[in-house]
Design a protein around this motif. Sequence first.
Motif, PDB file in Angstrom:
ATOM      1  N   ALA A   1     -28.703  29.833  35.129  1.00  0.00           N
ATOM      2  CA  ALA A   1     -27.733  29.089  34.314  1.00  0.00           C
ATOM      3  C   ALA A   1     -27.128  29.969  33.222  1.00  0.00           C
TER       4      ALA A   1
ATOM      5  N   HIS B   1     -28.912  31.645  30.748  1.00  0.00           N
ATOM      6  CA  HIS B   1     -29.620  31.593  29.474  1.00  0.00           C
ATOM      7  C   HIS B   1     -30.857  32.487  29.500  1.00  0.00           C
TER       8      HIS B   1
ATOM      9  N   ALA C   1     -31.588  22.075  35.708  1.00  0.00           N
ATOM     10  CA  ALA C   1     -30.434  22.808  35.181  1.00  0.00           C
ATOM     11  C   ALA C   1     -29.427  21.848  34.548  1.00  0.00           C
TER      12      ALA C   1
ATOM     13  N   GLU D   1     -28.291  21.675  30.517  1.00  0.00           N
ATOM     14  CA  GLU D   1     -26.899  21.788  30.081  1.00  0.00           C
ATOM     15  C   GLU D   1     -26.496  20.577  29.249  1.00  0.00           C
ATOM     16  N   CYS D   2     -26.958  19.409  29.643  1.00  0.00           N
ATOM     17  CA  CYS D   2     -26.638  18.186  28.904  1.00  0.00           C
ATOM     18  C   CYS D   2     -27.197  18.238  27.483  1.00  0.00           C
TER      19      CYS D   2
ATOM     20  N   ARG E   1     -25.234  20.748  25.378  1.00  0.00           N
ATOM     21  CA  ARG E   1     -23.924  20.221  24.994  1.00  0.00           C
ATOM     22  C   ARG E   1     -24.043  19.301  23.791  1.00  0.00           C
TER      23      ARG E   1
ATOM     24  N   TYR F   1     -20.603  24.532  22.354  1.00  0.00           N
ATOM     25  CA  TYR F   1     -21.192  25.240  23.486  1.00  0.00           C
ATOM     26  C   TYR F   1     -20.194  25.471  24.618  1.00  0.00           C
ATOM     27  N   LEU F   2     -19.427  24.428  24.973  1.00  0.00           N
ATOM     28  CA  LEU F   2     -18.466  24.550  26.069  1.00  0.00           C
ATOM     29  C   LEU F   2     -17.069  24.893  25.580  1.00  0.00           C
TER      30      LEU F   2
END
Length: 224
Positions: free
Chosen positions: A25, A27, A112, A116-117, A120, A126-127
């Motif tokens: 991912a 990280h 994963a 990510e959730c 965020r 982050y995005l």
Amino acid sequence: MGKKIASLEDAPADAALIRQVIARAGHECVTFRESRRLLLALRDAGFDLLLLDWQMPDLSGREVLAWVRTHLDRRVPVMFLTCRDAEHDIVNALTGGADDYMVKPVRQAELAARIECLLRRACPAYLAPHAPLRLGDYAFDCATRQVTCNGHPVGLTPKEFDLAVLLFRNEGRIVTRDHITAAVWGREISPMSRTIDTHVSRVRSKLGLHAAHGLRLTPVYTHG
């Protein structure tokens, strides 16, 4: 930019799989096989997300969660990744401050997605790393790499700008020297070097970071 994730996991196979998922991912994953080692690391290093197993050989993951929620910024997300699937355990963890709970065996795509959730939610930028940033009297245009204070331009070098954005995006949090080094310089800097201190001083001076502008930049001894 990849995030730094701590994984508390004493089963080698599970630890390796978690590291693989996190690396794919984009990280960084640091594995801890003992709860006390993780707690020691948390005193000196900043992590963007904590993954906790419940059943550990020393302190339980639930005890680690209690320490984290007492001593660390509550915005740092914590997720349990454990074999314990009883409803009362899940409820106990979530009411104790955990942000998510996943029962083993590890389902890679789901893990994963959950990571990510959580990132965020914890890191709004982050995005959208180039999204404008406004705080107090300051406005950062990350696309043009310009900053103003009360509408007046402030001249920063590229490294000073990156450092200022990092600090402003982490308003209210302790930003460790290791985090600053990785995020701004992308390489190791000798502990004896004054590079970080010099840049922090310049950013504080150029931006006039004091109470009159609604923000202060304060060192925290032994932390950041």
